[in-house]
Design a protein around this motif. Sequence first.
Motif, PDB file in Angstrom:
ATOM      1  N   SER A   1       9.862   2.843 -14.928  1.00 43.24           N
ATOM      2  CA  SER A   1      10.493   1.717 -14.224  1.00 43.24           C
ATOM      3  C   SER A   1      12.005   1.881 -14.105  1.00 43.24           C
ATOM      4  O   SER A   1      12.649   1.133 -13.370  1.00 43.24           O
ATOM      5  N   MET A   2      12.554   2.858 -14.819  1.00 42.00           N
ATOM      6  CA  MET A   2      14.005   3.013 -14.873  1.00 42.00           C
ATOM      7  C   MET A   2      14.556   4.040 -13.899  1.00 42.00           C
ATOM      8  O   MET A   2      15.768   4.231 -13.831  1.00 42.00           O
ATOM      9  N   PHE A   3      13.703   4.730 -13.165  1.00 42.83           N
ATOM     10  CA  PHE A   3      14.230   5.746 -12.252  1.00 42.83           C
ATOM     11  C   PHE A   3      13.565   5.706 -10.881  1.00 42.83           C
ATOM     12  O   PHE A   3      12.476   5.158 -10.710  1.00 42.83           O
ATOM     13  N   GLY A   4      14.292   6.277  -9.914  1.00 43.09           N
ATOM     14  CA  GLY A   4      13.762   6.476  -8.582  1.00 43.09           C
ATOM     15  C   GLY A   4      13.742   7.968  -8.293  1.00 43.09           C
ATOM     16  O   GLY A   4      14.596   8.714  -8.775  1.00 43.09           O
ATOM     17  N   LEU A   5      12.764   8.409  -7.510  1.00 46.80           N
ATOM     18  CA  LEU A   5      12.604   9.840  -7.218  1.00 46.80           C
ATOM     19  C   LEU A   5      12.559  10.053  -5.721  1.00 46.80           C
ATOM     20  O   LEU A   5      11.762   9.437  -5.020  1.00 46.80           O
ATOM     21  N   THR A   6      13.438  10.927  -5.237  1.00 47.50           N
ATOM     22  CA  THR A   6      13.456  11.276  -3.825  1.00 47.50           C
ATOM     23  C   THR A   6      13.282  12.775  -3.681  1.00 47.50           C
ATOM     24  O   THR A   6      14.070  13.543  -4.222  1.00 47.50           O
ATOM     25  N   GLY A   7      12.260  13.194  -2.958  1.00 45.09           N
ATOM     26  CA  GLY A   7      12.007  14.617  -2.749  1.00 45.09           C
ATOM     27  C   GLY A   7      12.625  15.103  -1.464  1.00 45.09           C
ATOM     28  O   GLY A   7      13.222  14.350  -0.690  1.00 45.09           O
ATOM     29  N   GLN A   8      12.435  16.403  -1.190  1.00 46.02           N
ATOM     30  CA  GLN A   8      13.008  16.978   0.022  1.00 46.02           C
ATOM     31  C   GLN A   8      12.145  16.696   1.248  1.00 46.02           C
ATOM     32  O   GLN A   8      12.537  16.972   2.368  1.00 46.02           O
ATOM     33  N   TYR A   9      10.950  16.172   1.043  1.00 48.63           N
ATOM     34  CA  TYR A   9      10.085  15.826   2.165  1.00 48.63           C
ATOM     35  C   TYR A   9       9.855  14.329   2.157  1.00 48.63           C
ATOM     36  O   TYR A   9       9.484  13.742   1.141  1.00 48.63           O
ATOM     37  N   ALA A  10      10.089  13.695   3.298  1.00 49.01           N
ATOM     38  CA  ALA A  10      10.037  12.245   3.382  1.00 49.01           C
ATOM     39  C   ALA A  10       8.652  11.710   3.028  1.00 49.01           C
ATOM     40  O   ALA A  10       7.632  12.224   3.458  1.00 49.01           O
ATOM     41  N   SER A  11       8.627  10.636   2.228  1.00 51.28           N
ATOM     42  CA  SER A  11       7.372  10.013   1.820  1.00 51.28           C
ATOM     43  C   SER A  11       7.053   8.791   2.678  1.00 51.28           C
ATOM     44  O   SER A  11       6.084   8.091   2.418  1.00 51.28           O
ATOM     45  N   VAL A  12       7.871   8.550   3.672  1.00 47.67           N
ATOM     46  CA  VAL A  12       7.700   7.353   4.497  1.00 47.67           C
ATOM     47  C   VAL A  12       6.566   7.541   5.501  1.00 47.67           C
ATOM     48  O   VAL A  12       6.139   8.650   5.795  1.00 47.67           O
ATOM     49  N   ASP A  13       6.066   6.404   6.022  1.00 45.66           N
ATOM     50  CA  ASP A  13       4.985   6.398   7.002  1.00 45.66           C
ATOM     51  C   ASP A  13       5.572   6.626   8.391  1.00 45.66           C
ATOM     52  O   ASP A  13       6.397   5.844   8.869  1.00 45.66           O
ATOM     53  N   GLU A  14       5.127   7.696   9.040  1.00 48.63           N
ATOM     54  CA  GLU A  14       5.692   8.073  10.337  1.00 48.63           C
ATOM     55  C   GLU A  14       5.287   7.120  11.465  1.00 48.63           C
ATOM     56  O   GLU A  14       5.920   7.110  12.524  1.00 48.63           O
ATOM     57  N   ASP A  15       4.231   6.350  11.255  1.00 51.96           N
ATOM     58  CA  ASP A  15       3.681   5.554  12.356  1.00 51.96           C
ATOM     59  C   ASP A  15       4.273   4.151  12.472  1.00 51.96           C
ATOM     60  O   ASP A  15       3.919   3.410  13.388  1.00 51.96           O
ATOM     61  N   ILE A  16       5.164   3.809  11.538  1.00 48.93           N
ATOM     62  CA  ILE A  16       5.784   2.481  11.594  1.00 48.93           C
ATOM     63  C   ILE A  16       7.299   2.618  11.543  1.00 48.93           C
ATOM     64  O   ILE A  16       7.831   3.710  11.344  1.00 48.93           O
ATOM     65  N   SER A  17       7.993   1.519  11.710  1.00 45.76           N
ATOM     66  CA  SER A  17       9.458   1.543  11.776  1.00 45.76           C
ATOM     67  C   SER A  17      10.076   1.619  10.387  1.00 45.76           C
ATOM     68  O   SER A  17       9.403   1.439   9.366  1.00 45.76           O
ATOM     69  N   ALA A  18      11.395   1.857  10.386  1.00 36.99           N
ATOM     70  CA  ALA A  18      12.132   1.910   9.123  1.00 36.99           C
ATOM     71  C   ALA A  18      12.064   0.559   8.415  1.00 36.99           C
ATOM     72  O   ALA A  18      11.874   0.484   7.194  1.00 36.99           O
ATOM     73  N   ARG A  19      12.205  -0.514   9.178  1.00 31.13           N
ATOM     74  CA  ARG A  19      12.158  -1.861   8.584  1.00 31.13           C
ATOM     75  C   ARG A  19      10.787  -2.118   7.940  1.00 31.13           C
ATOM     76  O   ARG A  19      10.697  -2.622   6.817  1.00 31.13           O
ATOM     77  N   GLU A  20       9.740  -1.728   8.653  1.00 31.86           N
ATOM     78  CA  GLU A  20       8.391  -1.947   8.132  1.00 31.86           C
ATOM     79  C   GLU A  20       8.142  -1.105   6.883  1.00 31.86           C
ATOM     80  O   GLU A  20       7.501  -1.568   5.927  1.00 31.86           O
ATOM     81  N   ASN A  21       8.646   0.137   6.874  1.00 30.31           N
ATOM     82  CA  ASN A  21       8.512   0.985   5.691  1.00 30.31           C
ATOM     83  C   ASN A  21       9.159   0.335   4.481  1.00 30.31           C
ATOM     84  O   ASN A  21       8.565   0.258   3.400  1.00 30.31           O
ATOM     85  N   LEU A  22      10.385  -0.137   4.670  1.00 30.28           N
ATOM     86  CA  LEU A  22      11.111  -0.742   3.556  1.00 30.28           C
ATOM     87  C   LEU A  22      10.446  -2.035   3.081  1.00 30.28           C
ATOM     88  O   LEU A  22      10.402  -2.311   1.879  1.00 30.28           O
ATOM     89  N   MET A  23       9.915  -2.806   4.007  1.00 29.21           N
ATOM     90  CA  MET A  23       9.223  -4.040   3.638  1.00 29.21           C
ATOM     91  C   MET A  23       7.974  -3.718   2.809  1.00 29.21           C
ATOM     92  O   MET A  23       7.724  -4.349   1.765  1.00 29.21           O
ATOM     93  N   ILE A  24       7.205  -2.750   3.263  1.00 30.33           N
ATOM     94  CA  ILE A  24       5.964  -2.402   2.563  1.00 30.33           C
ATOM     95  C   ILE A  24       6.262  -1.887   1.154  1.00 30.33           C
ATOM     96  O   ILE A  24       5.648  -2.325   0.173  1.00 30.33           O
ATOM     97  N   PHE A  25       7.230  -0.976   1.053  1.00 29.83           N
ATOM     98  CA  PHE A  25       7.549  -0.421  -0.263  1.00 29.83           C
ATOM     99  C   PHE A  25       8.175  -1.476  -1.180  1.00 29.83           C
ATOM    100  O   PHE A  25       7.980  -1.445  -2.396  1.00 29.83           O
ATOM    101  N   SER A  26       8.916  -2.413  -0.610  1.00 32.87           N
ATOM    102  CA  SER A  26       9.478  -3.502  -1.415  1.00 32.87           C
ATOM    103  C   SER A  26       8.368  -4.358  -2.007  1.00 32.87           C
ATOM    104  O   SER A  26       8.403  -4.733  -3.188  1.00 32.87           O
TER     105      SER A  26
END
Length: 314
Positions: A82-107
Amino acid sequence: MIIMQNTNAIQVDHLTKKFAQQVAVDDVSFSVKKGEVFGLLGPNGAGKTTILRMITTLLKPTNGNITIFGHDIKTESTLARSMFGLTGQYASVDEDISARENLMIFSRLNGLSRQDSKLRTKELLKEFSLENSANKSLSSFSGGMRRRLDLAVSLITQPALIFLDEPTTGLDPRTRTQMWDTIRNLVAHGSTIVLTTQYLDEADALADRVAVIDHGKLIKIGTPADLKHQTGQATMRLNIPDDNNLIKAENIIGTELQSQPNVINNNISASFKQSEQVTNALAQLKAAKIKITDLSVQEPSLDDVFMALTVGKN
């Protein structure tokens, strides 16, 4: 979030990982201080990604102990994660939706209420300069925009510790510089960063300390400046206009700098370890009445250190 006082952000003790008969990580120990950028460097296959996966609980160590802000990842794995965030070199976001929708879903997936998710999404879109593209399909995003979005997703819960696994791989120079600014801003606001990168200039520019890993072992650890001073060699370059003095100048420089000069046309370059060696060489050239032009001294780079520590090692 429970962060113990007077503890390191990460403490790694005698970490080992074996795959069948292969030792991928061999008795590695180091600590990461709170609020620093710590770089993990090494050739492909050196073991740095395996180390990162063990620290982030994605891979179980064969031997050794790891704590995150004083919490053991074996006995307090949920709290540690719970204390860390991990970002890799390949995006983990969903390509089929918008940036706003990605952030809302992950939030929402991170436990935020719908209202808090909207607020955090708005904050992150602004922080990562994605407001004008918030509702666009990700198919229209550049590589840099996708990378910024991926980093934004990892920061939804505002973790105190962030792992960045080659975050600028494949980015153009301008976007790379923007990511550097983002990383510096995170540190300025109190985050601790662990960075793996194949770009040594990136580690030199961002990292407070670096650890060089090769063949699963920790080869060297220290600030970039210290490692360059301990391992790298500076280079003196100059031009000898008079062909008749070229051989004599080469001999003087080789003797005083205690290294084999490289001569191309009338240009001589040679490495040295102590600045006094350059002073002595120039004094000897002056005494011999040898004219020089285009004198320059180049300090060692982290590339020099990396090559010296890893090339040809077994």
